[in-house]
Design a protein around this motif. Structure first.
Motif, PDB file in Angstrom:
ATOM      1  N   ARG A   1      10.798  14.282   1.674  1.00 66.35           N
ATOM      2  CA  ARG A   1      10.836  15.337   0.655  1.00 66.35           C
ATOM      3  C   ARG A   1       9.409  15.723   0.234  1.00 66.35           C
ATOM      4  NH1 ARG A   1      14.486  19.073  -1.753  1.00 66.35           N
ATOM      5  NH2 ARG A   1      12.917  20.215  -2.880  1.00 66.35           N
ATOM      6  N   LEU A   2       8.540  14.725   0.122  1.00 67.45           N
ATOM      7  CA  LEU A   2       7.157  15.008  -0.287  1.00 67.45           C
ATOM      8  C   LEU A   2       6.460  15.864   0.759  1.00 67.45           C
ATOM      9  CD1 LEU A   2       6.038  11.532  -1.690  1.00 67.45           C
ATOM     10  CD2 LEU A   2       6.669  13.568  -2.993  1.00 67.45           C
TER      11      LEU A   2
ATOM     12  N   ASP B   1       7.847  19.304   0.383  1.00 69.20           N
ATOM     13  CA  ASP B   1       7.308  20.021  -0.778  1.00 69.20           C
ATOM     14  C   ASP B   1       5.847  20.387  -0.571  1.00 69.20           C
ATOM     15  OD1 ASP B   1       9.727  19.809  -1.969  1.00 69.20           O
ATOM     16  OD2 ASP B   1       9.213  18.085  -3.222  1.00 69.20           O
ATOM     17  N   ARG B   2       5.115  19.483   0.073  1.00 69.51           N
ATOM     18  CA  ARG B   2       3.678  19.689   0.219  1.00 69.51           C
ATOM     19  C   ARG B   2       3.343  20.709   1.294  1.00 69.51           C
ATOM     20  NH1 ARG B   2       0.726  14.108   0.453  1.00 69.51           N
ATOM     21  NH2 ARG B   2       2.187  13.776  -1.229  1.00 69.51           N
TER      22      ARG B   2
ATOM     23  N   ASN C   1      15.010   5.578   2.349  1.00 73.95           N
ATOM     24  CA  ASN C   1      14.257   6.177   1.244  1.00 73.95           C
ATOM     25  C   ASN C   1      13.704   7.513   1.736  1.00 73.95           C
ATOM     26  OD1 ASN C   1      12.910   6.339  -1.329  1.00 73.95           O
ATOM     27  ND2 ASN C   1      11.014   5.899  -0.230  1.00 73.95           N
ATOM     28  N   PRO C   2      14.424   8.602   1.475  1.00 76.84           N
ATOM     29  CA  PRO C   2      14.000   9.891   2.037  1.00 76.84           C
ATOM     30  C   PRO C   2      12.898  10.570   1.242  1.00 76.84           C
ATOM     31  CG  PRO C   2      16.095  10.135   0.887  1.00 76.84           C
ATOM     32  CD  PRO C   2      15.667   8.718   0.698  1.00 76.84           C
ATOM     33  N   VAL C   3      12.419   9.930   0.176  1.00 76.44           N
ATOM     34  CA  VAL C   3      11.423  10.586  -0.689  1.00 76.44           C
ATOM     35  C   VAL C   3      10.173  11.040   0.085  1.00 76.44           C
ATOM     36  CG1 VAL C   3      10.007  10.365  -2.759  1.00 76.44           C
ATOM     37  CG2 VAL C   3      12.287   9.371  -2.718  1.00 76.44           C
TER      38      VAL C   3
ATOM     39  N   THR D   1      13.566   0.951   2.763  1.00 73.15           N
ATOM     40  CA  THR D   1      13.228  -0.054   1.778  1.00 73.15           C
ATOM     41  C   THR D   1      14.305  -1.137   1.835  1.00 73.15           C
ATOM     42  OG1 THR D   1      12.692  -0.390  -0.540  1.00 73.15           O
ATOM     43  CG2 THR D   1      14.381   1.225  -0.078  1.00 73.15           C
TER      44      THR D   1
ATOM     45  N   PRO E   1       0.820  -1.202   0.000  1.00 68.86           N
ATOM     46  CA  PRO E   1       0.000   0.000   0.000  1.00 68.86           C
ATOM     47  C   PRO E   1       0.857   1.256   0.000  1.00 68.86           C
ATOM     48  CG  PRO E   1       0.000  -1.002   2.181  1.00 68.86           C
ATOM     49  CD  PRO E   1       0.778  -1.920   1.282  1.00 68.86           C
ATOM     50  N   GLU E   2       0.325   2.310  -0.566  1.00 70.92           N
ATOM     51  CA  GLU E   2       1.032   3.590  -0.556  1.00 70.92           C
ATOM     52  C   GLU E   2       1.065   4.115   0.867  1.00 70.92           C
ATOM     53  OE1 GLU E   2      -0.845   6.617  -2.877  1.00 70.92           O
ATOM     54  OE2 GLU E   2       0.857   7.977  -2.669  1.00 70.92           O
ATOM     55  N   PRO E   3       2.250   4.484   1.365  1.00 71.11           N
ATOM     56  CA  PRO E   3       2.308   4.985   2.736  1.00 71.11           C
ATOM     57  C   PRO E   3       1.550   6.309   2.865  1.00 71.11           C
ATOM     58  CG  PRO E   3       4.515   4.613   1.833  1.00 71.11           C
ATOM     59  CD  PRO E   3       3.554   4.489   0.705  1.00 71.11           C
TER      60      PRO E   3
END
Lengths: 153, 117
Positions: free
Chosen positions: B88-89, B92-93, B83-85, B70, B11-13
């Motif tokens: 970052r999201l 950004d958000r 996985n630092p994405v 991951t 699932p998407e975190p």
């Protein structure tokens, strides 16, 4: 047995509300890469063995160099990669970038980037670590909103 | 190295999972350890923390569920990667959108005070 060696593999994941085909296009077409990949224009026929090049936004300078290793649209793309925009990284060995695209439930696709073979490219490894985060966040925003990151404000 | 996309769909975190994972100091320390040296085995991570293997595994599971860590197989060992994405999201958000200038001014001030203080 793993030892305390330098990190030579980097793995990044992001979930995007888009189809694998849309993501494939975003990775392989310059009209998309210009909107999230530091403005760069990708150029490649995607044939294994053919060049995989990134140009500066005005197409005057070649920023990156490489060769396609594997192309399986819209699932997997792998190529060698060398950053020419910096003297130090340009002198290093080419590394490898692999994009893996896996559809999930509910119209969401998991996109993974594995940047490895960085043994001969320590400066490149250091340089790209923050870059991939920025690129993947920008790619997600572009595909989900139709606009580049920062364009909404 | 095996494929990262192997296995069943995940699932998407959610943002909630990311914030929850980051709320714990040990989990933040694990992320810092992976930032220092990415691609560590469970044994290596465990060695750096004064904690049982079970405790470390529990924290790693929360981090994986948040998409902050991951794993990939390398021969016989399972390696953990930062996985630092998702961070970052969130940046950004939230931060970028509303308060970047203010936040960076405060961060500069904090930095300056801590440096000189």
């Amino acid at each position: 047995m793993s030892t305390m060696t330098q990190t030579t593999v980097q793995v990044y994941n992001v979930f995007i509300k888009a189809s694998p085909e849309q993501i494939w296009d975003a990775i392989t077409k310059p009209e998309f890469t210009s909107k999230y990949f530091y403005g760069s224009l990708v150029e490649s026929t995607l044939e294994p063995g053919s060049p995989f090049i990134g140009w500066s936004p005005d197409h005057a300078q070649q920023w990156t160099d490489g060769e396609v290793l594997e192309s399986d649209p819209p699932h997997k793309l792998s190529y060698t990669w060398r950053a020419l925009y910096d003297e130090t990284t340009a002198a290093e060995e080419p590394s490898r970038v692999t994009w893996e695209i896996a559809p999930q439930d509910g119209g969401v696709t998991k996109l993974s980037v594995v940047h490895d073979r960085l043994e001969g490219a320590p400066k490149t490894a250091e340089n790209v670590a923050g870059g991939w985060m920025y690129i993947l966040s920008g790619l997600k925003t572009l595909l989900e909103t139709g606009e580049p990151l920062g364009a909404q404000g | 190295m095996g494929s990262v996309t192997e296995g069943s769909p995940v699932p998407e975190p959610t943002d909630e999972a990311v914030f929850r994972a980051l709320a714990d100091p040990t989990r933040r320390a694990i992320l810092d350890a992976l930032f220092e040296r990415d691609g560590q085995s469970l044994g290596e991570i465990e060695g750096a923390f004064d904690m049982s293997r079970f405790g470390v595994m529990k924290h790693l599971r929360v981090l994986e569920e948040a998409g902050l860590v991951t794993t990939r197989r390398d021969g016989r060992s399972k390696l953990h990667f930062l996985n630092p994405v998702p961070i970052r999201l969130i940046h950004d958000r939230w931060i970028d959108k509303y308060t970047e200038h203010r936040v960076s001014a405060l961060a500069d001030l904090k930095h300056e005070l801590e440096e000189t203080g």
